[in-house]
Scaffold this motif. Sequence first.
Motif, mmCIF file in Angstrom:
data_model
loop_
_atom_site.group_PDB
_atom_site.id
_atom_site.type_symbol
_atom_site.label_atom_id
_atom_site.label_comp_id
_atom_site.label_asym_id
_atom_site.label_seq_id
_atom_site.Cartn_x
_atom_site.Cartn_y
_atom_site.Cartn_z
ATOM 1 N N ARG A 110 0.833 -1.199 0.000
ATOM 2 C CA ARG A 110 0.000 0.000 0.000
ATOM 3 C C ARG A 110 0.866 1.246 0.000
ATOM 4 O O ARG A 110 0.514 2.259 -0.557
ATOM 5 C CB ARG A 110 -0.907 0.012 1.235
ATOM 6 N N ARG A 111 1.993 1.220 0.699
ATOM 7 C CA ARG A 111 2.890 2.366 0.757
ATOM 8 C C ARG A 111 3.831 2.393 -0.428
ATOM 9 O O ARG A 111 4.393 3.420 -0.741
ATOM 10 C CB ARG A 111 3.707 2.322 2.041
ATOM 11 N N GLU A 145 -0.395 9.711 -6.811
ATOM 12 C CA GLU A 145 -0.589 9.653 -5.366
ATOM 13 C C GLU A 145 -0.684 8.204 -4.911
ATOM 14 O O GLU A 145 -0.925 7.300 -5.714
ATOM 15 C CB GLU A 145 -1.875 10.401 -4.984
ATOM 16 N N GLU A 146 -0.496 8.021 -3.611
ATOM 17 C CA GLU A 146 -0.616 6.704 -2.975
ATOM 18 C C GLU A 146 0.396 5.688 -3.500
ATOM 19 O O GLU A 146 0.115 4.494 -3.537
ATOM 20 C CB GLU A 146 -2.048 6.161 -3.118
ATOM 21 N N SER A 165 3.835 11.368 -5.061
ATOM 22 C CA SER A 165 4.066 10.721 -3.773
ATOM 23 C C SER A 165 5.536 10.330 -3.709
ATOM 24 O O SER A 165 6.203 10.203 -4.734
ATOM 25 C CB SER A 165 3.152 9.518 -3.574
ATOM 26 N N PRO A 211 2.237 9.972 0.978
ATOM 27 C CA PRO A 211 1.350 9.440 -0.059
ATOM 28 C C PRO A 211 0.778 10.499 -0.998
ATOM 29 O O PRO A 211 0.367 10.187 -2.105
ATOM 30 C CB PRO A 211 0.236 8.759 0.731
ATOM 31 N N ARG A 212 0.756 11.783 -0.559
ATOM 32 C CA ARG A 212 0.225 12.853 -1.400
ATOM 33 C C ARG A 212 1.042 14.110 -1.183
ATOM 34 O O ARG A 212 0.920 14.764 -0.162
ATOM 35 C CB ARG A 212 -1.234 13.148 -1.047
#
Length: 139
Positions: A46-47, A61-62, A91, A125-126
């Motif tokens: 996820r990261r 992003e993300e 990100s 993440p953003r």
Amino acid sequence: MSALTSPGTAKAATVGALALTALLPQTVSAAPAGHSAAAAATAAARRGDCAAGELCLWEQEEFKGVRRVHDLSDTDIDSCVPLPVGVTAHSLANRTGRPVTTYQSAECGTTGQFETYPGGGTWTPRSPYRVRAFKIWER
């Protein structure tokens, strides 16, 4: 109803806590007893993947889209490093062990937005702007 228990205050506190959590350095550790290694791997995915010693920049992003990786073997310290023309990052992860400043300007100009991220493991993440250049600092 007191200010501490009003719905607006509770919502503001929750939003503030979430914003603070997003700014704190995060690390992935081994899964605790009773949790699978797959859960830890899912959290890492996820990261986004970024190894120790690297600065990783993602176009979306993300931690999604094309990832560009820089480390000290191919990056001059204290020098402005512009991203290729037409490329921006939204990100990033700083795992260089050194502070990194990202710039809205492709020339590392301070008239646009810029932000410095600690090097011990900062996951963003953003980005608040399109990153067009960066500097890795001596310390």
